[in-house]
Design an enzyme around this catalytic site. Sequence first.
Site, PDB file in Angstrom:
ATOM      1  N   CYS A 275     -13.834  -6.135   6.677  1.00 25.41           N
ATOM      2  CA  CYS A 275     -14.586  -4.986   6.165  1.00 25.41           C
ATOM      3  C   CYS A 275     -15.863  -5.430   5.458  1.00 25.41           C
ATOM      4  O   CYS A 275     -16.761  -5.962   6.099  1.00 25.41           O
ATOM      5  CB  CYS A 275     -13.690  -4.113   5.285  1.00 25.41           C
ATOM      6  SG  CYS A 275     -14.388  -2.477   5.007  1.00 25.41           S
TER       7      CYS A 275
ATOM      8  N   GLU B  50      -4.842  -5.437   8.010  1.00 30.29           N
ATOM      9  CA  GLU B  50      -3.685  -5.345   7.102  1.00 30.29           C
ATOM     10  C   GLU B  50      -3.195  -3.917   6.948  1.00 30.29           C
ATOM     11  O   GLU B  50      -2.132  -3.673   6.385  1.00 30.29           O
ATOM     12  CB  GLU B  50      -4.043  -5.970   5.743  1.00 30.29           C
ATOM     13  CG  GLU B  50      -4.917  -5.135   4.808  1.00 30.29           C
ATOM     14  CD  GLU B  50      -6.406  -5.158   5.121  1.00 30.29           C
ATOM     15  OE1 GLU B  50      -6.791  -5.649   6.209  1.00 30.29           O
ATOM     16  OE2 GLU B  50      -7.199  -4.670   4.289  1.00 30.29           O
TER      17      GLU B  50
ATOM     18  N   HIS C  18      -9.488  -2.728   9.081  1.00 30.74           N
ATOM     19  CA  HIS C  18      -8.552  -3.420   8.193  1.00 30.74           C
ATOM     20  C   HIS C  18      -7.285  -3.789   8.968  1.00 30.74           C
ATOM     21  O   HIS C  18      -6.404  -2.944   9.128  1.00 30.74           O
ATOM     22  CB  HIS C  18      -8.183  -2.507   7.017  1.00 30.74           C
ATOM     23  CG  HIS C  18      -9.294  -2.348   6.034  1.00 30.74           C
ATOM     24  ND1 HIS C  18      -9.479  -3.217   4.982  1.00 30.74           N
ATOM     25  CD2 HIS C  18     -10.296  -1.449   5.957  1.00 30.74           C
ATOM     26  CE1 HIS C  18     -10.545  -2.847   4.285  1.00 30.74           C
ATOM     27  NE2 HIS C  18     -11.067  -1.777   4.860  1.00 30.74           N
TER      28      HIS C  18
END
Lengths: 242, 196
Positions: free
Chosen positions: B80, B180, B178
């Site tokens: 990001c 994650e 992202h």
Amino acid sequence: MDVKDGRTVKGVNFVDLRDAGDAVELAAYYAEQGADELVFLDITATHEKRKTLVELVQKVARELNIPFTVGGGISTPEDVGVLLNAGADKVSINSAAVRNPQLISDLAKRFGSQCVVLAVDAKCVDGNWEVFLNGGRLSTGIDLFEWILKAEQLGAGEILFTSMNHDGTKNGFANETLAKLSEMVNIPVIASGGAGNMEHFADTFIEGKADAALAASVFHFKEIEVPELKKYLKTKNIPVRI
Amino acid sequence: MKKQNIVIIDYDAGNIQSVKYAFERLGITPIVSKDKEVIRNADKVIFPGVGEASWAMNSLKENDLIDLIPDLKQPVLGICLGMQLMCESTEEGNTKALGIFPVSVKRFSNEQKVPHMGWNQLDDLKGGLLNGIKPSEFTYFVHSYYVPLIEETIASCDYIVPFSAALQKDNFYACQFHPEKSGDVGVKILKNFINL
């Protein structure tokens, strides 16, 4: 998920809370089912002890591989720092922002607009949409549309709009008001309050021009299953992640 | 999963927990550090970031990390804002950045809602970090600024304009989304990075 003492609860018109299960277990279940985001609202936080919240956020965040928003009782940048450190991706603020609008800009500057969700509970009284606080217990006299415009200018990254007239009724979202809000601001608007069946979700994306839709009890009580809902929305040509 | 020493660069720019938890779910306990020696000796480095670019660059400067990152030799993954800071410069706060990728980061026009927030599909995927990811699969984005398409683009995405969803140059990898927070698709991408 509305959370109280580590359990998820969902009220009908915000009173008569019913227990819908263990928060950590439910969070993992929804991620697996294909929910796109999880919102955790500590609904009693503004007037009860909230010590357990941070621990719970941490437990949930460890399990969760989708975006995770946490709200309830947040009134300072320090509160936000603690929650982000526990693994929240965004925070939602409500009462504290109404009492001190500068909180929105303070948070946007410190943590970025992307993690500042402005939650607003509003009720239509005599044809005017008014902002309410403390889970609908306290009237403010503030006009919904003026407040949302101001919040956007101050740096809110998303609006989570709950219509108190629709919440818990299962008669559909407040689409007319949502569409007005969504067209007025240039940030995402999340529809909340009123989901009862799958058509209601399609309606809020099409008629309500909502960028996302939030629901609790219909999922907690398995009246609607997330995978089934997403398949249905896809048949209505609404872009969804499946 | 390969046992290895993964270091997440800690420069006070948010969202480190989510990244840490994601690796823990894969059975790896990453080290979170701002210590130059610890970062230099890592098998792999994660350069996360959430927040405002000029503030984040300042924070890198205060932690004396500006010269270190472009000089790293092991695989580095920017996420990001981390990806945007790996570029030449960004329109956000008119900030000079680390200059690993030869491109300037631009702000989205207001034709549609900004930030671009939510799940979106990847396209033009070029293996490596994105091995096994199909064009129809979704990842999670939250950003108001974007990296235009360049030679180093290894995946594109389309919101208002086509933009770089992921980049690679030598040992430097970056993604705008992202991983994650991108469900099972994100897990696959993080595993690919671990297995590089």
